[in-house]
Design a protein around this motif. Sequence first.
Motif: not given
Length: 290
Positions: A24-30, A249-270
């Motif tokens: 479920w978290p993976l789907v939410q991140a996607l 972490y920096e993109t999501a919680f210091k740069g306040y770009r949560l969607s970009e952080a999720a994108t990096v997470s998805v690319l890393t997972s792939i």
Amino acid sequence: MKNTTLAFLFVSPAMLFLLAVLGWPLVQALLLSFQNVGVIGSQGRFVGLANYAAVLGDAGFWRALGRSVVWVLGNAAVQTALALVTALVLNQRFPGVRVARVWIILTWIVPTVVVVIIWRWLLSTSGGMINPLLIQAGVIERPVGFFATRESAMTTLILINSWRWFPFTALMMLAGLTRIPGDLYEAARIDGAGAWQRFRRITWPLLQPTLLVLGVVGTLLSFNVFDIIWLLTAGGPAGASTTLPVLIYETAFKGYRLSEAATVSVLTSILLMGFAFLTTRVMTATEPAR
């Protein structure tokens, strides 16, 4: 067919639990990666592949990926060397070997925060123990800031993380060594084979399946390490230790770009899933037929 169905019934509770906790978290991140959410809890709109284009076109992403590769390869080399030597020693018979096998996991079970505090103190330029010892040994002339330069920071982090995790790898290798029949070594001794020949002709080839599995597991674990890097250097100096988990972490919680952080997470997972899939295929292809 009956045995297969029964096996699936036994495994299904754990699989359903993993699906709920991880799937479920993976789907939410996607889903989040296709939006433009900045802060947790805020509303976003659908932007398609804009986040992927922005991330793949960002030089910072590729630099972080390169650092992650260096981090993984460095940890793999150091941990494998330390673990192999340790496993070979613990596979011998000597007084206290059972106690040594238990105590070797001490660095693995120590909490990360404690590890960070210990190494910060040991490597400190004022009051630490490492610098005075190196000066007395004539290795250096003045105290060195181990986290002060780009090269030394990454090298120091790799050594600390390897020190933390090599006991786990050593125990896995030790399990692989205990599965090698002792008759092979006895026959090799009778034929006049020395220690190096026995290692090269018996130990190393028969340990390959264990090393391949550890290579996959170790790569996945090392790639996702965040705590030690963040607590010791926070990605510095000047981004020298900013790996992909730190970048997320920096993109999501210091740069306040949560969607970009999720994108990096998805690319890393792939990327990691692709690595695991290819490595598993290679392992299956090279497995001897029974």
